[in-house]
Design an enzyme around this catalytic site. Structure first.
Site, PDB file in Angstrom:
ATOM      1  N   ASP A   1       0.625  -1.012   0.260  1.00 10.53           N
ATOM      2  CA  ASP A   1       0.044  -0.248  -0.178  1.00 10.53           C
ATOM      3  C   ASP A   1       0.914   0.958   0.311  1.00 10.53           C
ATOM      4  OD1 ASP A   1      -1.607  -1.822   0.291  1.00 10.53           O
ATOM      5  OD2 ASP A   1      -2.365  -1.064   1.642  1.00 10.53           O
TER       6      ASP A   1
ATOM      7  N   LYS B   1      -6.847  -4.963  -3.236  1.00 13.68           N
ATOM      8  CA  LYS B   1      -7.253  -5.755  -1.528  1.00 13.68           C
ATOM      9  C   LYS B   1      -8.105  -4.370  -1.163  1.00 13.68           C
ATOM     10  CE  LYS B   1      -3.176  -4.718   1.199  1.00 13.68           C
ATOM     11  NZ  LYS B   1      -4.282  -3.798   2.336  1.00 13.68           N
TER      12      LYS B   1
ATOM     13  N   CYS C   1      -1.530  -2.416   7.569  1.00 14.94           N
ATOM     14  CA  CYS C   1      -2.270  -3.102   6.615  1.00 14.94           C
ATOM     15  C   CYS C   1      -0.964  -3.949   6.694  1.00 14.94           C
ATOM     16  CB  CYS C   1      -2.000  -2.741   5.559  1.00 14.94           C
ATOM     17  SG  CYS C   1      -3.789  -1.923   4.780  1.00 14.94           S
TER      18      CYS C   1
HETATM   19  N1  TIU Z   1      -2.643   0.385   4.576  1.00 11.72           N
HETATM   20  C1  TIU Z   1      -2.742   0.426   5.576  1.00 11.72           C
HETATM   21  O1  TIU Z   1      -2.267   0.450   6.258  1.00 11.72           O
HETATM   22  N2  TIU Z   1      -4.203   0.984   5.919  1.00 11.72           N
HETATM   23  C2  TIU Z   1      -4.442   1.648   6.799  1.00 11.72           C
HETATM   24  O2  TIU Z   1      -5.625   2.208   6.458  1.00 11.72           O
HETATM   25  N3  TIU Z   1      -3.824   2.139   8.137  1.00 11.72           N
HETATM   26  C3  TIU Z   1      -4.021   3.127   8.177  1.00 11.72           C
HETATM   27  O3  TIU Z   1      -2.777   3.022   9.425  1.00 11.72           O
HETATM   28  N4  TIU Z   1      -5.165   4.094   8.896  1.00 11.72           N
END
Ligand code: TIU
Length: 228
Positions: A24, A129, A162
């Site tokens: 991400d 995802k 994530c």
């Molecule tokens: N990629 C991921 O970690 N998504 C989140 O929403 N992370 C946060 O820390 N909000």
């Protein structure tokens, strides 16, 4: 082949069985105006890991090893977004709302792209995802099994959301996972440190952690001195 890791050395089989997983690294999390900022976070601190993730990416590309990028996103009609997720929070913008980089966390919107420095090449796997974990409602496990990948080097953002969720999902599925300490970041430094500690506690209950320099040295690629 082995990597100097915690709580003890991480043994690598044939390099064909290893994948670099980049979680991400999207504008939505690293740039102002996206999902991360909508949740009330200072997104700038995540940008510190970009050069380190790029070094790992370049090393994997140079050695023609498997690279997997993930993107947290939802379909434009939100049919893959649980109501609980869409409604959660009391920020100004929710998932699907229009922000300065397009609709928040929606597939194909400018803010949903992986940052340009780490943009995937056509030969690399990209997993879209809908959840925090990369195995939830995706074909990641099938792709890994098809390629006989058994070892995952996990990087990206955010460490305790994530990245950790994906590592736990992978660990339960039997993959040998290593979180790269300086190639993952959180909006909360104390959560990052706690995550690294809990992953490697109890003799590696979830897996290993190591620096990018140690990973690169173990892979026999870029020399450790290249890492900041
Ligand atoms: N990629 C991921 O970690 N998504 C989140 O929403 N992370 C946060 O820390 N909000």
């Amino acid at each position: 082949m082995r990597i100097d890791a915690q709580p003890y050395d991480y043994e690598l089989p044939n390099l064909s069985q290893v994948a670099l997983v980049i979680i991400d690294m999207q504008r939505d999390f690293l740039e102002p105006g996206g999902f991360g900022e909508a949740l009330g976070n200072d997104v700038h601190r995540l940008q510190a890991i970009v050069p380190t993730v790029k070094l790992l990416l370049d090393s994997f590309r140079a050695q023609n090893l498997t690279i997997i990028h993930t993107i947290e996103c939802h379909l434009p009609d939100l049919s893959d977004c649980p109501v609980s997720k869409q409604k959660r929070g009391r920020g100004t913008l929710n998932i699907g709302d229009l922000g300065p980089m397009g609709r928040i966390l929606i597939k194909g919107e400018p803010g949903n792209d992986i940052i340009s420095e780490l943009a995937p090449l056509p030969s690399e796997i990209v997993i879209h995802k809908p959840g925090k974990g990369a195995f939830c409602r995706t074909n990641l496990e099938v792709l890994l099994n098809e390629r006989e990948i058994t070892h995952l080097l996990i990087t990206g953002v955010t460490t305790e959301v994530c990245v950790q969720t994906t590592m736990r999902e992978a660990n339960d599925r039997g993959y040998e996972c290593l979180m790269v300490e300086d190639a993952t970041e959180s909006y909360f430094p104390e959560f990052k440190q706690a995550t690294l500690a809990m992953v490697r506690a109890q003799s590696g209950i979830v897996g290993w952690t190591a620096s990018a320099a140690a990973v690169l040295q173990g892979l026999g690629g870029v020399k450790s001195a290249a890492v900041r």
